[in-house]
Motif scaffolding. Sequence first.
Motif, mmCIF file in Angstrom:
data_model
loop_
_atom_site.group_PDB
_atom_site.id
_atom_site.type_symbol
_atom_site.label_atom_id
_atom_site.label_comp_id
_atom_site.label_asym_id
_atom_site.label_seq_id
_atom_site.Cartn_x
_atom_site.Cartn_y
_atom_site.Cartn_z
ATOM 1 N N THR A 1 20.908 -29.795 -9.536
ATOM 2 C CA THR A 1 21.477 -30.254 -8.276
ATOM 3 C C THR A 1 22.952 -30.570 -8.443
ATOM 4 N N TYR A 2 23.675 -30.534 -7.351
ATOM 5 C CA TYR A 2 24.954 -31.227 -7.263
ATOM 6 C C TYR A 2 24.582 -32.677 -6.972
ATOM 7 N N SER B 1 21.941 -34.824 -4.012
ATOM 8 C CA SER B 1 21.306 -33.710 -3.303
ATOM 9 C C SER B 1 19.788 -33.673 -3.475
ATOM 10 N N THR C 1 18.060 -35.154 -6.394
ATOM 11 C CA THR C 1 17.643 -35.133 -7.804
ATOM 12 C C THR C 1 16.487 -36.090 -8.080
ATOM 13 N N SER D 1 16.218 -32.675 -15.650
ATOM 14 C CA SER D 1 17.101 -32.580 -14.495
ATOM 15 C C SER D 1 18.533 -32.514 -15.006
ATOM 16 N N HIS E 1 22.967 -31.817 -13.617
ATOM 17 C CA HIS E 1 23.999 -31.455 -12.635
ATOM 18 C C HIS E 1 24.907 -30.353 -13.187
ATOM 19 N N TYR F 1 16.748 -25.073 -7.995
ATOM 20 C CA TYR F 1 18.062 -25.554 -7.546
ATOM 21 C C TYR F 1 17.893 -26.145 -6.150
ATOM 22 N N VAL F 2 18.092 -27.453 -6.038
ATOM 23 C CA VAL F 2 17.963 -28.135 -4.753
ATOM 24 C C VAL F 2 19.360 -28.357 -4.181
ATOM 25 N N TYR F 3 19.582 -27.874 -2.967
ATOM 26 C CA TYR F 3 20.891 -28.044 -2.343
ATOM 27 C C TYR F 3 20.753 -28.760 -1.004
ATOM 28 N N ARG F 4 21.816 -29.442 -0.631
ATOM 29 C CA ARG F 4 21.825 -30.270 0.584
ATOM 30 C C ARG F 4 23.103 -29.995 1.362
ATOM 31 N N TRP G 1 31.957 -29.132 -4.909
ATOM 32 C CA TRP G 1 30.633 -28.746 -4.408
ATOM 33 C C TRP G 1 30.533 -27.243 -4.193
ATOM 34 N N TYR H 1 17.205 -29.195 0.713
ATOM 35 C CA TYR H 1 16.847 -30.606 0.886
ATOM 36 C C TYR H 1 16.270 -30.851 2.273
#
Length: 290
Positions: free
Chosen positions: A43-44, A47, A49, A99, A101, A120-123, A164, A185
């Motif tokens: 993740t960034y 977002s 995590t 996990s 970043h 990869y989780v993005y928001r 980002w 997300y």
Amino acid sequence: MEDPESILFKFKGYYFYKLRLNIDFLENLEDFEIREDDVFIITYPKSGTIWFQQILSLIYFEEHRKRTANLNTVDQVPFLEYYSKKIDFAERPSPRLFSTHLPYYLFPSGAKNKKPKIIYVYRNPKDVVCSYYYFFKNVILKITGSFEEFFEQFLEGKVVGSLWFDHIKGWYEQKSHFNIQFMMYEEIKKDLRGSILKVCKFLGKELSDEDIDSVVAQAMFENMKSDPRANYDIIMQSDGVPKKGHFLRKGTIGDWKNHMTVEQNERFDKIFQREMKDFPLKFIWDMNDE
């Protein structure tokens, strides 16, 4: 506002958080031995995590799901680059859950051959910057600077995680080299059960309907916020830094509307359209968006 350099460590063009960072480990990360059954959440910051640490813990560990053991998610799905306890990752039994970043170019090179599972989780970045501001204001530094000042730092990439746009584009553009599943997300928030089933399918994990129900219930934000195993408040206490907030704040969609001015929003949109032109992943900016 605090000088960002006071908490940041720059390594190969990427900003890390100085606290908890193992510099020696970081310098040798390229050679970190990857296993084929490793699982990584990428993740960034801000977002999802912690949310996904809880979801993976609930999926993989029956004792966590059934609350028969008091295991913290940060120990079950440790941060690759920030894990502070003296532990040898090589001694951890498989499958190992992590996990991180990290940007794609700092990720251990063995992942391209071993093909571990990466989620990869993005928001949406407008909510990221708002969540990030309150995280620094209430949790990390108790900063006195304004949202406007942090907004500028974020757009300049002078925060942990750097820019980002570079982070998400880099991972997406390199996706053919990895076994990677992108998760939004906002979609997870809107359809938690469907998202958990999607994750289980990607991971090759078969759970009973009863177990899925348990994962869904315990992964709901409000339940997580009150769960000391998952809410990170114990980590905050161990840092010895006075805090006035909680690690988990709102977890909502569209909170940016309460913080960004019209001018900031228009400026952000212009930058987003320039940087993300033709980018194929979908974004949701408001709870009512489809």
